[in-house]
Design an enzyme around this catalytic site. Structure first.
Site, short mmCIF file in Angstrom:
data_model
loop_
_atom_site.label_atom_id
_atom_site.label_comp_id
_atom_site.label_asym_id
_atom_site.label_seq_id
_atom_site.Cartn_x
_atom_site.Cartn_y
_atom_site.Cartn_z
N GLU A 210 0.81 -1.22 0.00
CA GLU A 210 0.00 0.00 0.00
C GLU A 210 0.84 1.27 0.00
O GLU A 210 1.90 1.31 0.62
CB GLU A 210 -0.81 0.06 1.30
CG GLU A 210 -1.85 -0.97 1.42
CD GLU A 210 -2.57 -0.84 2.75
OE1 GLU A 210 -3.41 -1.68 3.02
OE2 GLU A 210 -2.29 0.11 3.51
N CYS B 26 3.11 8.62 1.53
CA CYS B 26 3.48 7.74 2.65
C CYS B 26 3.76 6.36 2.06
O CYS B 26 2.86 5.71 1.53
CB CYS B 26 2.32 7.69 3.64
SG CYS B 26 2.61 6.53 4.98
N CYS C 26 5.03 -6.95 8.77
CA CYS C 26 6.00 -6.44 9.74
C CYS C 26 6.18 -7.48 10.84
O CYS C 26 5.22 -8.11 11.27
CB CYS C 26 5.50 -5.13 10.34
SG CYS C 26 6.65 -4.40 11.52
N CYS D 142 2.95 -4.88 16.66
CA CYS D 142 2.22 -4.00 17.58
C CYS D 142 0.73 -4.37 17.51
O CYS D 142 0.18 -4.48 16.42
CB CYS D 142 2.43 -2.54 17.21
SG CYS D 142 4.17 -2.10 17.08
N CYS E 86 -1.97 -2.43 15.29
CA CYS E 86 -1.58 -2.11 13.90
C CYS E 86 -1.99 -3.24 12.96
O CYS E 86 -1.69 -4.41 13.21
CB CYS E 86 -0.07 -1.88 13.86
SG CYS E 86 0.59 -1.79 12.19
N GLY F 268 5.42 -1.86 7.54
CA GLY F 268 6.74 -2.40 7.84
C GLY F 268 7.63 -1.47 8.65
O GLY F 268 7.31 -0.32 8.90
N GLU F 269 8.78 -2.00 9.04
CA GLU F 269 9.75 -1.28 9.85
C GLU F 269 10.95 -0.93 8.95
O GLU F 269 11.75 -1.81 8.61
CB GLU F 269 10.17 -2.16 11.04
CG GLU F 269 11.36 -1.67 11.81
CD GLU F 269 11.27 -0.19 12.24
OE1 GLU F 269 10.25 0.23 12.79
OE2 GLU F 269 12.26 0.54 12.02
N SER G 58 9.94 6.72 9.84
CA SER G 58 9.36 6.40 11.15
C SER G 58 9.79 5.01 11.58
O SER G 58 9.71 4.05 10.81
CB SER G 58 7.83 6.46 11.04
OG SER G 58 7.24 6.01 12.25
N SER H 130 8.03 5.95 16.97
CA SER H 130 6.70 5.58 17.48
C SER H 130 6.83 5.21 18.94
O SER H 130 7.24 4.10 19.27
CB SER H 130 6.16 4.39 16.69
OG SER H 130 6.03 4.76 15.34
N LEU H 131 6.50 6.15 19.81
CA LEU H 131 6.73 5.95 21.24
C LEU H 131 5.53 5.26 21.90
O LEU H 131 5.67 4.20 22.49
CB LEU H 131 7.00 7.32 21.88
CG LEU H 131 7.77 7.35 23.17
CD1 LEU H 131 9.09 6.62 23.07
CD2 LEU H 131 8.00 8.79 23.62
N HIS H 132 4.39 5.88 21.83
CA HIS H 132 3.08 5.32 22.26
C HIS H 132 2.94 5.05 23.75
O HIS H 132 1.83 4.75 24.21
CB HIS H 132 2.75 4.03 21.49
CG HIS H 132 2.76 4.18 20.00
ND1 HIS H 132 2.30 5.30 19.36
CD2 HIS H 132 3.18 3.34 19.01
CE1 HIS H 132 2.44 5.15 18.05
NE2 HIS H 132 2.97 3.99 17.81
N ASN I 42 -6.52 4.71 14.66
CA ASN I 42 -7.54 4.23 13.71
C ASN I 42 -8.03 2.88 14.20
O ASN I 42 -7.22 2.03 14.56
CB ASN I 42 -6.92 3.99 12.33
CG ASN I 42 -6.71 5.28 11.57
OD1 ASN I 42 -7.31 6.30 11.87
ND2 ASN I 42 -5.85 5.22 10.57
N CYS J 256 -2.02 2.27 8.13
CA CYS J 256 -1.15 1.37 7.39
C CYS J 256 -1.63 -0.08 7.45
O CYS J 256 -2.03 -0.57 8.49
CB CYS J 256 0.30 1.50 7.83
SG CYS J 256 0.70 0.71 9.37
#
Ligand code: SAH
Ligand code: SF4
Length: 375
Positions: A101, A114, A121, A125, A128, A183-184, A215, A238-240, A314, A357
């Site tokens: 995507e 983006c 991934c 998480c 996600c 993905g990372e 990111s 990405s802390l969260h 989301n 994503c």
């Protein structure tokens, strides 16, 4: 695999090659060096996708390129456009049948693409969509670059409006690239970095490093490596969560690289590059959105050159997480600002097209499974 003629049966993917590798290839074909530079400009400045149209290349070279090479590693499967027509999302099929995507966001003066760096991934998480589908494979540099070129072509073509759309005002050129799709990226460091260098090349696409951001979920060795690169691109982390206990649940990579190591790597990035770090913080109702957690976050980020992006999460199928209310989001924001931390709430874009994503890919996969179950 070789054919009887000695040629490789799969085409050479030109977008996988660095500029000097394009030179080497054309040198092997007996072409002078300036031909490689012309080809490079066709690919990245003129955004050519068809060798036949590269009219200043000799006919024989165009024919050989068409026979032995490809500059289109992505096949468009589906494009969806948000109701306000300012967010667009493509699902592409790759040569091995995998799908990925890419999202385009149009603003008044700029537009941001983006892009994805992996199929799936491995980090997993739980909020996600990509994380839920597991890891499939890394993308090649060409597959990463091609996502940007696709939308750069669309922007450059005033006739192109896509599915059912009425023309809208938009910039003619891509202004920003963010590696925040599937993905990372730091787990696919080499290909990701090569693709960004290709986009940065002043002889080609010429997108400034300041207009590119990557990111990461916090892959510390990758952050350290990018801090030492000559090309200094933006870093988003990405802390969260502000504590190891909570973060290890939301971003399982935290068990390997806990906050102390991650923050040290971020400080190193700021010191070496002079650039601020953006911290992404997805607000999950009742999980990580209390005032106490905001205070804890403010303490963690004290005296670090940074900006916090609060993201209302989301909703993802199969995930129990809900977005925080507007009121709670504003409350969290106020605590950070009162503590002197620069922070904003990210605009929610493209919710009606599942622009988070991995969401479109996930829906397609579910649909396809249901189809095969019904048969
Ligand atoms: N793997 C990298 C980059 C891709 S994810 C990373 O994690 O940073 C890009 C961003 O989208 C990350 O900040 C990620 O946490 C966030 N994200 C993932 N799923 C989301 C969701 N359902 N709602 C809001 N943000 C989400
Ligand atoms: Fe991977 Fe990023 Fe999704 Fe986590 S948020 S699973 S790191 S893509």
């Amino acid at each position: 695999m070789s054919t009887p003629s000695g040629k490789d049966s799969s085409p050479i993917q030109l977008l996988d090659l660095r500029r000097r590798e394009v030179r080497d290839l054309l040198a092997r074909w007996g072409e002078p060096r300036y031909r490689a530079d012309q080809l490079w400009r066709w690919l990245y400045r003129d955004l050519g996708a068809d060798f036949g149209a590269m009219v200043n290349l000799p006919r024989a070279l165009r024919a050989r390129l068409a026979e032995e090479a490809s500059c289109q590693p992505l096949e468009l499967v589906e494009e969806v456009v948000s109701r306000d027509r300012r967010t667009r999302k493509c699902l592409f099929r790759l040569v091995d049948g995998e799908t990925l995507e890419t999202v385009l966001m149009l603003y008044e003066q700029r537009c941001t693409v983006c892009i994805s760096a992996q199929i799936g991934c491995a980090i997993g998480c739980p909020f996600c969509a990509t994380g839920q589908s597991g890891f499939v494979r890394d993308l090649t540099a060409g597959e990463i670059v091609a996502q940007v070129l696709h939308y750069a072509r669309w922007l450059a073509d005033p006739q192109a409006n896509g599915p059912g759309a009425v023309p809208i005002q938009r910039p003619a050129r891509m202004s920003n690239v963010v590696v925040m799709g599937m993905g990372e990226p730091l787990a696919n460091y080499q290909a990701t970095w090569q693709s960004l260098e290709t986009l940065n090349d002043p002889e080609g696409f010429a997108l400034g490093a300041r207009h590119m951001t990557l990111s990461t979920a916090g892959l510390v060795p990758g952050i350290e490596r990018m801090s030492r690169e000559a090309m200094q691109i933006g870093l988003a982390v990405s802390l969260h969560a502000p504590t190891d206990r909570m973060r290890s649940k939301l971003v399982p990579l935290n068990r390997r690289y806990p906050l102390a190591q991650l923050m040290a790597a971020c400080r190193g990035y700021v010191q070496r590059t002079g650039r601020r770090v953006t911290f992404e913080y997805a607000l999950l109702q009742g999980i990580n959105d209390s005032d106490q957690q905001a205070e804890c976050l403010a303490r963690l980020l004290r005296r670090l050159l940074c900006h916090v992006n609060l993201i209302p999460v989301n909703r993802v199928d199969g995930s129990p997480y809900q977005p925080s209310s507007r009121l709670r989001t504003q409350g969290f924001l106020r605590v950070l600002r009162d503590a002197g931390i620069s922070a904003t709430v990210r605009l929610r874009r493209g919710l009606d097209i599942e622009a988070g994503c991995g969401q479109l890919r996930q829906r397609k996969a579910l649909g396809d499974d249901q189809l095969s179950n019904d048969q």
